[in-house]
Design a protein around this motif. Structure first.
Motif, PDB file in Angstrom:
ATOM      1  N   ARG A  99       1.127  12.692  -3.994  1.00 21.07           N
ATOM      2  CA  ARG A  99       0.051  11.937  -3.345  1.00 21.07           C
ATOM      3  C   ARG A  99       0.681  10.767  -2.598  1.00 21.07           C
ATOM      4  O   ARG A  99       1.270   9.886  -3.210  1.00 21.07           O
ATOM      5  N   GLY A 100       0.575  10.783  -1.293  1.00 19.92           N
ATOM      6  CA  GLY A 100       1.098   9.702  -0.466  1.00 19.92           C
ATOM      7  C   GLY A 100       2.314  10.103   0.339  1.00 19.92           C
ATOM      8  O   GLY A 100       2.441   9.735   1.509  1.00 19.92           O
ATOM      9  N   GLU A 101       3.218  10.867  -0.276  1.00 18.44           N
ATOM     10  CA  GLU A 101       4.432  11.247   0.448  1.00 18.44           C
ATOM     11  C   GLU A 101       4.134  12.176   1.623  1.00 18.44           C
ATOM     12  O   GLU A 101       4.862  12.161   2.616  1.00 18.44           O
ATOM     13  N   GLU A 102       3.069  12.986   1.514  1.00 22.93           N
ATOM     14  CA  GLU A 102       2.713  13.862   2.643  1.00 22.93           C
ATOM     15  C   GLU A 102       2.310  13.043   3.866  1.00 22.93           C
ATOM     16  O   GLU A 102       2.612  13.412   5.005  1.00 22.93           O
ATOM     17  N   ILE A 115     -17.653  -0.399   5.296  1.00 19.02           N
ATOM     18  CA  ILE A 115     -16.877   0.385   6.264  1.00 19.02           C
ATOM     19  C   ILE A 115     -16.635   1.776   5.676  1.00 19.02           C
ATOM     20  O   ILE A 115     -16.232   1.892   4.514  1.00 19.02           O
ATOM     21  N   PRO A 116     -16.858   2.850   6.433  1.00 18.84           N
ATOM     22  CA  PRO A 116     -16.584   4.179   5.893  1.00 18.84           C
ATOM     23  C   PRO A 116     -15.108   4.357   5.543  1.00 18.84           C
ATOM     24  O   PRO A 116     -14.230   3.957   6.296  1.00 18.84           O
ATOM     25  N   PHE A 117     -14.867   4.966   4.389  1.00 15.40           N
ATOM     26  CA  PHE A 117     -13.515   5.341   3.973  1.00 15.40           C
ATOM     27  C   PHE A 117     -13.221   6.759   4.441  1.00 15.40           C
ATOM     28  O   PHE A 117     -14.094   7.625   4.388  1.00 15.40           O
ATOM     29  N   VAL A 118     -11.986   6.989   4.876  1.00  9.76           N
ATOM     30  CA  VAL A 118     -11.493   8.350   5.093  1.00  9.76           C
ATOM     31  C   VAL A 118     -10.321   8.540   4.138  1.00  9.76           C
ATOM     32  O   VAL A 118      -9.254   7.948   4.317  1.00  9.76           O
ATOM     33  N   PHE A 119     -10.539   9.352   3.096  1.00 12.53           N
ATOM     34  CA  PHE A 119      -9.507   9.591   2.098  1.00 12.53           C
ATOM     35  C   PHE A 119      -8.710  10.833   2.475  1.00 12.53           C
ATOM     36  O   PHE A 119      -9.280  11.855   2.875  1.00 12.53           O
ATOM     37  N   MET A 120      -7.401  10.738   2.338  1.00 12.87           N
ATOM     38  CA  MET A 120      -6.487  11.819   2.711  1.00 12.87           C
ATOM     39  C   MET A 120      -5.882  12.424   1.455  1.00 12.87           C
ATOM     40  O   MET A 120      -5.367  11.712   0.596  1.00 12.87           O
ATOM     41  N   ARG A 121      -5.971  13.736   1.351  1.00 15.12           N
ATOM     42  CA  ARG A 121      -5.583  14.422   0.131  1.00 15.12           C
ATOM     43  C   ARG A 121      -4.065  14.458  -0.056  1.00 15.12           C
ATOM     44  O   ARG A 121      -3.310  14.519   0.908  1.00 15.12           O
ATOM     45  N   GLY A 122      -3.662  14.490  -1.323  1.00 20.51           N
ATOM     46  CA  GLY A 122      -2.296  14.830  -1.650  1.00 20.51           C
ATOM     47  C   GLY A 122      -2.092  16.326  -1.489  1.00 20.51           C
ATOM     48  O   GLY A 122      -3.010  17.061  -1.103  1.00 20.51           O
ATOM     49  N   VAL A 123      -0.891  16.790  -1.784  1.00 26.79           N
ATOM     50  CA  VAL A 123      -0.532  18.197  -1.592  1.00 26.79           C
ATOM     51  C   VAL A 123       0.102  18.727  -2.869  1.00 26.79           C
ATOM     52  O   VAL A 123       0.830  17.995  -3.557  1.00 26.79           O
ATOM     53  N   GLY A 153      -1.923   3.555  -1.356  1.00 29.16           N
ATOM     54  CA  GLY A 153      -2.049   3.339  -2.791  1.00 29.16           C
ATOM     55  C   GLY A 153      -0.911   3.956  -3.567  1.00 29.16           C
ATOM     56  O   GLY A 153      -0.810   5.180  -3.661  1.00 29.16           O
ATOM     57  N   GLY A 154      -0.048   3.129  -4.124  1.00 28.80           N
ATOM     58  CA  GLY A 154       1.077   3.625  -4.907  1.00 28.80           C
ATOM     59  C   GLY A 154       0.812   3.550  -6.397  1.00 28.80           C
ATOM     60  O   GLY A 154      -0.263   3.127  -6.835  1.00 28.80           O
ATOM     61  N   THR A 155       1.805   3.951  -7.173  1.00 26.54           N
ATOM     62  CA  THR A 155       1.690   3.886  -8.626  1.00 26.54           C
ATOM     63  C   THR A 155       1.776   2.443  -9.111  1.00 26.54           C
ATOM     64  O   THR A 155       1.078   2.054 -10.047  1.00 26.54           O
ATOM     65  N   THR A 156       2.610   1.632  -8.465  1.00 30.01           N
ATOM     66  CA  THR A 156       2.818   0.255  -8.915  1.00 30.01           C
ATOM     67  C   THR A 156       2.274  -0.794  -7.963  1.00 30.01           C
ATOM     68  O   THR A 156       2.023  -1.927  -8.382  1.00 30.01           O
ATOM     69  N   ASN A 157       2.093  -0.453  -6.686  1.00 30.92           N
ATOM     70  CA  ASN A 157       1.582  -1.413  -5.711  1.00 30.92           C
ATOM     71  C   ASN A 157       0.642  -0.724  -4.734  1.00 30.92           C
ATOM     72  O   ASN A 157       0.751   0.476  -4.494  1.00 30.92           O
ATOM     73  N   THR A 158      -0.283  -1.513  -4.186  1.00 29.66           N
ATOM     74  CA  THR A 158      -1.199  -1.030  -3.155  1.00 29.66           C
ATOM     75  C   THR A 158      -1.099  -1.969  -1.959  1.00 29.66           C
ATOM     76  O   THR A 158      -1.176  -3.189  -2.120  1.00 29.66           O
ATOM     77  N   MET A 199      -2.031   7.409  -4.302  1.00 34.16           N
ATOM     78  CA  MET A 199      -2.630   7.505  -5.634  1.00 34.16           C
ATOM     79  C   MET A 199      -4.065   7.003  -5.669  1.00 34.16           C
ATOM     80  O   MET A 199      -4.753   7.152  -6.677  1.00 34.16           O
ATOM     81  N   ILE A 200      -4.532   6.466  -4.580  1.00 34.69           N
ATOM     82  CA  ILE A 200      -5.920   6.006  -4.499  1.00 34.69           C
ATOM     83  C   ILE A 200      -6.897   7.179  -4.544  1.00 34.69           C
ATOM     84  O   ILE A 200      -8.088   7.000  -4.789  1.00 34.69           O
ATOM     85  N   THR A 201      -6.390   8.426  -4.325  1.00 34.17           N
ATOM     86  CA  THR A 201      -7.240   9.609  -4.442  1.00 34.17           C
ATOM     87  C   THR A 201      -7.011  10.337  -5.771  1.00 34.17           C
ATOM     88  O   THR A 201      -7.526  11.445  -5.972  1.00 34.17           O
ATOM     89  N   SER A 202      -6.251   9.728  -6.684  1.00 39.55           N
ATOM     90  CA  SER A 202      -6.018  10.331  -8.004  1.00 39.55           C
ATOM     91  C   SER A 202      -7.172   9.978  -8.938  1.00 39.55           C
ATOM     92  O   SER A 202      -8.106   9.256  -8.570  1.00 39.55           O
ATOM     93  N   GLU A 203      -7.088  10.461 -10.163  1.00 36.24           N
ATOM     94  CA  GLU A 203      -8.137  10.154 -11.145  1.00 36.24           C
ATOM     95  C   GLU A 203      -8.165   8.677 -11.503  1.00 36.24           C
ATOM     96  O   GLU A 203      -9.135   8.204 -12.109  1.00 36.24           O
ATOM     97  N   PHE A 204      -7.132   7.930 -11.121  1.00 30.73           N
ATOM     98  CA  PHE A 204      -7.089   6.496 -11.374  1.00 30.73           C
ATOM     99  C   PHE A 204      -7.339   5.684 -10.102  1.00 30.73           C
ATOM    100  O   PHE A 204      -7.139   4.475 -10.083  1.00 30.73           O
ATOM    101  N   GLY A 205      -7.769   6.337  -9.044  1.00 30.23           N
ATOM    102  CA  GLY A 205      -7.977   5.663  -7.766  1.00 30.23           C
ATOM    103  C   GLY A 205      -9.434   5.356  -7.495  1.00 30.23           C
ATOM    104  O   GLY A 205     -10.280   5.412  -8.391  1.00 30.23           O
TER     105      GLY A 205
END
Length: 310
Positions: A132-135, A111-119, A9-14, A74-80
């Motif tokens: 978020r995502g680059e890690e 399907i269960p989601f596994v969300f991975m945190r940003g740093v 999940g990016g800022t402009t594309n997913t 960014m899918i784990t951000s406040e807008f995700g």
């Protein structure tokens, strides 16, 4: 052979990919990303649900055939889809694995989601930063043989990441190099001097732009792109190269701030190759410029590495 869905999940594309084992067999892209979700998060959920259904149908799969949906960025951000606080650096593969969160979002998929945190880095103003995502991309690119080094992920929001000998993220910085390049070249008087369609670069003009910005500041240096075109008759390739060198000045300065022997470059090709050229000209660091294939597969590879880490 296990099947997974992954979401980058990016800022402009997913991007949503279907994996069988570790191989991507199909993928779809949604435009908008977290930026669009600020206005309508329900639309984001519906779009992701529909694309997941499309991938499963196209590949003759049921939800029960897919082990997990691995999601990062960014899918784990406040807008995700599901908000998660950042994990705190220093952190490595095992820590990112322990920080994962498994949930089911029935309005999107069974399907269960596994969300991975940003740093995030915490401390005084100078060192506090977040990603978020680059890690996840980093984990997919990382090679322990490089030892302690700096990884550079050029893009809209470039990341300069210092890792230790154990492969843990120690600290990092964010620079808006890509967004600056686009905004200044498209929405200022420089529009007729910087041709975004030009590929490659002229090394002499690239270094001229870098060095002029280093000595005089980026604000003054960017306008000189117009001077290059109108007063000195520079070609589109020369103007674009000079301008790119200017925009990369602060990024190079940030890379050189770290006292490590090796710099590893991922991210977008144009910025990756230009950054490598400047670094090789102005430093004695070992510069490793990754391939398009390595960069393209890095997020999915990183998601699997984090998921399976012990």
């Amino acid at each position: 052979m296990a099947a997974f869905l992954t979401i980058d999940g990016g800022t402009t594309n997913t991007r949503i990919s279907l994996l069988k084992g570790e191989k991507v067999v199909d993928a779809v892209k949604l435009s908008g990303g977290a930026g669009a979700a600020r206005k309508d998060q329900n639309a984001q959920k519906n779009a992701i649900r529909n694309r997941i259904s499309e991938l499963l149908t196209r590949n003759s799969l049921k939800e029960s055939d897919v082990e997990r949906i691995l999601a990062s960025g960014m899918i784990t951000s406040e807008f995700g889809l599901y908000t998660l606080p950042h994990a705190i650096a220093p952190i490595g593969l095992a820590g990112l694995h322990d920080a994962m969160k498994e949930v089911i979002l029935p309005e999107v998929s069974g399907i269960p989601f596994v969300f991975m945190r940003g740093v995030k880095c915490m401390g005084d103003f100078a060192i506090t930063d977040m990603m978020r995502g680059e890690e996840t991309e980093l984990m997919g690119l990382m090679d322990e043989a490089y030892g302690a080094c700096v990884y550079v992920l050029p893009g809209s929001h470039s990341k300069v990441i210092k890792t230790d000998a154990e492969g843990r993220i120690e600290s990092f910085s964010t620079l808006l190099s890509g967004e600056m390049f686009y905004a200044l070249s498209q929405h200022t008087i420089l529009g007729d001097a910087v041709d975004m369609s030009v590929e490659g670069f002229d090394a002499e003009y690239l270094l001229t732009g870098y060095r002029y910005a280093l000595e005089n500041g980026i604000n003054k240096a960017v306008f000189k792109t117009r001077v290059q075109k109108n007063m000195f008759g520079a070609t589109p390739l020369q103007c674009s190269s000079y301008f790119r060198g200017v925009i990369l000045c602060d990024e190079i300065r940030e890379i050189l701030r770290y006292d490590v022997p090796t710099v590893v470059l991922g991210g977008k090709k144009q910025m990756r190759e230009a950054t490598a050229a400047i670094l090789r000209a102005v430093s004695d660091k070992r510069v490793i410029c990754l391939s398009d294939e390595e960069v393209e597969s890095s997020v999915v590879k990183g998601q699997l590495k984090i998921y399976y880490a012990k």
